[in-house]
Enzyme design. Structure first.
Site, PDB file in Angstrom:
ATOM      1  N   ASP A  66       0.801  -1.229   0.000  1.00  0.00           N
ATOM      2  CA  ASP A  66       0.000   0.000   0.000  1.00  0.00           C
ATOM      3  C   ASP A  66       0.836   1.282   0.000  1.00  0.00           C
ATOM      4  O   ASP A  66       0.339   2.350  -0.327  1.00  0.00           O
ATOM      5  CB  ASP A  66      -0.957   0.020   1.205  1.00  0.00           C
ATOM      6  CG  ASP A  66      -0.218  -0.162   2.537  1.00  0.00           C
ATOM      7  OD1 ASP A  66       1.018  -0.306   2.521  1.00  0.00           O
ATOM      8  OD2 ASP A  66      -0.882  -0.171   3.586  1.00  0.00           O
ATOM      9  N   HIS A  67       2.114   1.187   0.362  1.00  0.00           N
ATOM     10  CA  HIS A  67       2.920   2.409   0.482  1.00  0.00           C
ATOM     11  C   HIS A  67       3.615   2.785  -0.828  1.00  0.00           C
ATOM     12  O   HIS A  67       3.492   3.903  -1.312  1.00  0.00           O
ATOM     13  CB  HIS A  67       3.984   2.236   1.578  1.00  0.00           C
ATOM     14  CG  HIS A  67       3.459   2.432   2.967  1.00  0.00           C
ATOM     15  ND1 HIS A  67       2.502   1.632   3.529  1.00  0.00           N
ATOM     16  CD2 HIS A  67       3.772   3.343   3.921  1.00  0.00           C
ATOM     17  CE1 HIS A  67       2.245   2.047   4.761  1.00  0.00           C
ATOM     18  NE2 HIS A  67       3.009   3.095   5.020  1.00  0.00           N
ATOM     19  N   ASP A 121       3.934  -1.034  11.419  1.00  0.00           N
ATOM     20  CA  ASP A 121       3.484   0.294  11.018  1.00  0.00           C
ATOM     21  C   ASP A 121       2.880   0.940  12.257  1.00  0.00           C
ATOM     22  O   ASP A 121       2.125   0.292  12.995  1.00  0.00           O
ATOM     23  CB  ASP A 121       2.439   0.200   9.902  1.00  0.00           C
ATOM     24  CG  ASP A 121       2.176   1.566   9.322  1.00  0.00           C
ATOM     25  OD1 ASP A 121       2.712   1.884   8.242  1.00  0.00           O
ATOM     26  OD2 ASP A 121       1.459   2.369   9.966  1.00  0.00           O
ATOM     27  N   ARG A 381      -0.423  12.981  10.124  1.00  0.00           N
ATOM     28  CA  ARG A 381       0.891  13.572  10.406  1.00  0.00           C
ATOM     29  C   ARG A 381       1.134  14.759   9.483  1.00  0.00           C
ATOM     30  O   ARG A 381       0.863  14.670   8.286  1.00  0.00           O
ATOM     31  CB  ARG A 381       2.018  12.549  10.198  1.00  0.00           C
ATOM     32  CG  ARG A 381       1.993  11.501  11.260  1.00  0.00           C
ATOM     33  CD  ARG A 381       3.202  10.580  11.220  1.00  0.00           C
ATOM     34  NE  ARG A 381       3.087   9.707  12.361  1.00  0.00           N
ATOM     35  CZ  ARG A 381       3.327   8.395  12.345  1.00  0.00           C
ATOM     36  NH1 ARG A 381       3.732   7.806  11.239  1.00  0.00           N
ATOM     37  NH2 ARG A 381       3.179   7.692  13.441  1.00  0.00           N
ATOM     38  N   SER A 543       6.665   7.481  12.856  1.00  0.00           N
ATOM     39  CA  SER A 543       6.656   6.204  12.149  1.00  0.00           C
ATOM     40  C   SER A 543       7.476   5.119  12.849  1.00  0.00           C
ATOM     41  O   SER A 543       8.443   5.406  13.551  1.00  0.00           O
ATOM     42  CB  SER A 543       7.230   6.451  10.755  1.00  0.00           C
ATOM     43  OG  SER A 543       7.844   5.299  10.263  1.00  0.00           O
ATOM     44  N   ARG A 545       9.295   3.027  11.245  1.00  0.00           N
ATOM     45  CA  ARG A 545      10.327   2.555  10.309  1.00  0.00           C
ATOM     46  C   ARG A 545      11.642   2.260  11.024  1.00  0.00           C
ATOM     47  O   ARG A 545      12.255   3.133  11.627  1.00  0.00           O
ATOM     48  CB  ARG A 545      10.523   3.565   9.169  1.00  0.00           C
ATOM     49  CG  ARG A 545      11.035   4.913   9.590  1.00  0.00           C
ATOM     50  CD  ARG A 545      10.935   5.916   8.446  1.00  0.00           C
ATOM     51  NE  ARG A 545       9.538   6.209   8.158  1.00  0.00           N
ATOM     52  CZ  ARG A 545       9.074   7.367   7.697  1.00  0.00           C
ATOM     53  NH1 ARG A 545       9.905   8.337   7.433  1.00  0.00           N
ATOM     54  NH2 ARG A 545       7.799   7.556   7.475  1.00  0.00           N
TER      55      ARG A 545
HETATM   56  C1  MIC Z   1       4.027   6.503   8.220  1.00  0.00           C
HETATM   57  O1  MIC Z   1       2.840   6.830   8.309  1.00  0.00           O
HETATM   58  O2  MIC Z   1       4.952   7.250   8.571  1.00  0.00           O
HETATM   59  C2  MIC Z   1       4.357   5.130   7.688  1.00  0.00           C
HETATM   60  C3  MIC Z   1       4.997   5.315   6.372  1.00  0.00           C
HETATM   61  O3  MIC Z   1       3.173   4.389   7.508  1.00  0.00           O
HETATM   62  C4  MIC Z   1       5.259   4.443   8.710  1.00  0.00           C
HETATM   63  C5  MIC Z   1       5.834   3.183   8.254  1.00  0.00           C
HETATM   64  C6  MIC Z   1       7.007   3.349   7.336  1.00  0.00           C
HETATM   65  O4  MIC Z   1       7.796   4.266   7.512  1.00  0.00           O
HETATM   66  O5  MIC Z   1       7.120   2.509   6.450  1.00  0.00           O
HETATM   67  C7  MIC Z   1       4.611   4.210  10.065  1.00  0.00           C
HETATM   68  O6  MIC Z   1       3.688   4.895  10.427  1.00  0.00           O
HETATM   69  O7  MIC Z   1       5.071   3.354  10.831  1.00  0.00           O
HETATM   70 FE1  SF4 Z   2      -0.103   4.910   5.082  1.00  0.00          FE
HETATM   71 FE2  SF4 Z   2       1.220   5.623   7.287  1.00  0.00          FE
HETATM   72 FE3  SF4 Z   2      -0.234   7.388   5.913  1.00  0.00          FE
HETATM   73 FE4  SF4 Z   2      -1.453   5.508   7.247  1.00  0.00          FE
HETATM   74  S1  SF4 Z   2      -0.208   7.134   8.118  1.00  0.00           S
HETATM   75  S2  SF4 Z   2      -1.945   6.167   5.182  1.00  0.00           S
HETATM   76  S3  SF4 Z   2      -0.065   3.783   6.996  1.00  0.00           S
HETATM   77  S4  SF4 Z   2       1.592   6.345   5.219  1.00  0.00           S
END
Ligand code: MIC
Ligand code: SF4
Length: 652
Positions: A66-67, A121, A381, A543, A545
């Site tokens: 999905d990313h 995530d 965010r 995140s 990550r």
């Molecule tokens: C995000 O919202 O920052 C992400 C991308 O979903 C991350 C995961 C990632 O960095 O792959 C998260 O929320 O953990």
């Molecule tokens: Fe995707 Fe993270 Fe954004 Fe949710 S907050 S839509 S999991 S990138």
């Protein structure tokens, strides 16, 4: 003793100790379900492969794409193919690209009240909307859970959020979580689970509850949870999974570590202003601000009811001339439901660009705002630069506020659209949830015989995960970066269309480490042989990550010294063998500077005995302490040189 809902679910899953201990003590819980997404999944499965099992050991594990769905070159799809072959080989469900955002799809198709879910995530807590203890973690922790290992965390405090009254027209679930963020801040929830209760709960649908538990991640909380009640039952039935329903709530008289009370009837529409989810102000104070972009979607606000509210507001109207508006439905099922009910047609007619059912603009994968633009988003965010445009201002709002803003061109108070919402919502004949279901883009796990024949596909973008170095007894290293408060993992390792394709290639992605804070960091780290990093409060928020730990580890960061840490990032540092040190006296932070050479000796005995760490600045002998707030297992993991080494040595 009467128990909170959190305590009930945790004790049902407790592996160690035998009963729930005092807050802050290490506990190990059994994980029923796991989820990964493609940006964190490749590292998680590379780790899982090294465990050497034939099959995942959980009740259910799902791998979502999905990313990274822009696919500018071979790299994203190389990752997808690797992940699909892994799912087939090891007995996972696979959610194909286009099927939707992991949290939305998981809620609709797989979540079960009372179960535990661990996801790579940070928004995994979305599952709390149906009464799950759903926790975000680094990929390595998820790999261990897929292998049947317990998940370790410190016994959280339980904060009660008592909801009374009901929301007025034009006020949304997003405004509830923004109010919690306004009061609690982005670090208010570290070490805690937020548990919702009170009469107001029954007035909220499951998607509304999921918006709240989703964005509870921005509080720094371990997770958030709602009771599972008749509303949950009808949601589960609409999803064709009524038999998975189980009623759950706190015992009468359960005690919370603190209680926050929110009268829903008194709330008004709100926005998180640039550049933090807790910079919350009422829309009434911001109304009239000119906007250049509106984006609706993300795992926070992309359910059918969210899209229906937007359609009800824009019905018969058009997106303002100076505004670009886009919408990404949370799942393909939601998109199909929106099509069936006429919602989609209304959105297209009103001038919305229909984006893919994926994370998209939320993670800077396209739809970046103009320079200096003002983007109003229903996301969770708004860290500086995350949208892909460094000088854009991003406001986080409800779908109702975003919809009205899209047609007026200025930040607008959705209470003025309350009558349109009431009048037009009934045009969509589905009630809260459509009963249309579609699992065609979900591939079920293979049986063991077929699975054993599957070959793992490894394109050139899949590089092995580098091993953590051994931990020496003393370190004498320069501080190569002095960062401030609330540094996010987006600051440590950015995402976006340019960097995300490198998630499976640590040597390459490490070039972007701390790029947002200091473009010279990578070169300095290359020249030094090892270094430390200094940070302020809530270091590593956001995140999950693990690349924000892996890449610094690869570049030689051996210790991170801060005033306080965010939960997931601290665990990721430990997993990759980086010492997470918390200053005993936070005022020492002001005395330290970039390029200070610090000596940390007696590391092994401090870790063995749980005693504080002593650091000395070489230039003037300034000596200061870092607390040793690490539990025994964490200290053993660090001594072993990280979680992979510890697991290889038989540690649990
Ligand atoms: C995000 O919202 O920052 C992400 C991308 O979903 C991350 C995961 C990632 O960095 O792959 C998260 O929320 O953990
Ligand atoms: Fe995707 Fe993270 Fe954004 Fe949710 S907050 S839509 S999991 S990138």
């Amino acid at each position: 003793m009467p128990l909170t809902l959190t305590e009930k679910i945790l004790s049902e899953h407790l592996v160690e100790p035998a009963s729930l201990p005092a807050r802050g003590t290490d506990i190990a819980i059994r994980i029923d379900q796991t989820l990964t997404q493609d940006a964190t999944g490749t590292m998680a499965y590379l780790q899982f492969e090294t465990i050497g099992l034939d099959r995942v050991q959980t009740e259910l594990s799902v791998s979502y794409i999905d990313h990274n769905t822009i696919q500018q070159d071979y790299r994203n799809m190389d990752d997808h193919r690797y992940l699909q072959s892994i799912a087939a080989k090891y007995g996972l469900w696979f959610s194909r690209a286009g099927n939707g955002i992991c949290h939305q799809v998981h809620l609709e198709r797989f979540g079960i009240p009372g179960k535990t879910l661990l996801g790579s995530d940070s928004h995994t807590p979305t599952g709390g909307g149906i009464g799950m203890i759903a926790i975000g973690a680094g990929g390595l922790d998820v790999a261990v859970a897929m292998g049947g290992g317990a998940f370790h965390l410190s016994m959280p405090k339980v904060f009660g959020v008592k909801l009374t009254g009901s929301l007025k027209g034009g006020v949304a679930a997003k405004d509830i979580i923004l109010e919690v963020l306004r009061r609690e801040t982005v670090k208010g929830g570290v070490g805690a689970i937020y548990e919702y209760f009170g009469d107001g709960v029954s007035t909220l649908s499951v998607p509304q509850r999921a918006t709240i538990t989703n964005m509870g991640a921005e509080l720094g909380a371990t997770c958030s949870v709602f009771p599972s009640d008749e509303t949950t039952r009808s949601f589960m039935e609409a999803m064709g999974r009524g038999s998975d329903f189980r009623a759950l709530s706190a015992d009468e008289g359960a005690t919370y570590d603190k209680i926050i009370e929110i009268d829903l009837s008194a709330l008004e529409p709100m926005a998180a202003q640039p550049h933090s989810p807790d910079a919350v102000a009422p829309i009434s104070a911001l109304a009239g601000k000119k906007v250049t972009q509106v984006a609706i979607g993300s795992c926070t606000n992309s359910s059918l009811s969210d899209l229906a509210a937007v359609a009800a507001i824009v019905k018969g109207k058009h997106v303002a001339e100076g505004v670009e508006a886009g919408i990404s439905p949370g799942s393909r099922q939601t998109l199909m439901q929106a099509e069936k009910t006429g919602i989609l047609g209304e959105l297209i007619r009103a001038g919305f660009r229909i984006l893919e059912s994926a994370c998209g603009p939320c993670i800077g994968m396209g739809f970046a705002p103009n320079s200096g633009g003002v983007s109003v988003r229903t996301f969770n965010r708004n860290f500086k630069g995350r949208s892909g445009t460094p000088d854009a201002e991003v406001y986080l709002v409800s779908p109702e506020t975003a919809a009205l803003t899209a047609i007026t061109g200025v930040l607008s108070d959705a209470r003025t659209a309350a009558s349109d919402i009431t009048a037009n919502l009934s045009a969509y004949p589905t009630g809260e949830y459509s009963t249309l279901r579609d699992d065609n883009m979900l591939i079920p796990p293979l049986g063991s015989t077929d699975a054993s024949r599957v070959e793992i596909i490894r394109g050139p973008n899949i590089k092995p995960c580098p091993a953590s170095p051994e931990l020496p007894d003393s370190l004498s290293l320069p501080v190569l970066l002095k960062a401030g408060d609330n540094v996010s993992t987006d600051d440590i390792m950015p995402a976006g269309a340019k960097v995300l394709p490198l998630r499976s290639n640590i040597p390459e992605i490490s070039r972007y480490t701390f790029e947002r804070l200091d473009t010279g960091f990578y070169d300095r780290a290359q020249q030094a042989s090892g270094c430390m990093v200094l940070g302020g409060e809530n270091y590593g928020q956001g995140s999950s990550r693990e690349h924000a730990a892996l890449a610094p580890m690869y570049l030689g960061v051996r210790a991170v010294i801060v005033k306080s840490f965010a939960r997931i990032h601290k665990a990721n540092l430990v997993n990759y063998g980086i010492l997470p040190l918390v200053l005993s006296d936070p005022s020492v932070y002001d005395k330290l500077a970039m390029n200070d050479e610090l000596t940390l000796s007696g590391i092994h005995s401090a870790l063995k005995n749980g005693t504080p760490f002593t650091l000395v600045r070489k230039s003037d002998g300034l000596s200061f302490e870092a607390t040793n707030d690490l539990d025994e297992r964490t200290r053993k993991v660090l001594l072993a040189g990280g979680l992979a080494a510890w697991t290889r040595q038989g540690g649990q």
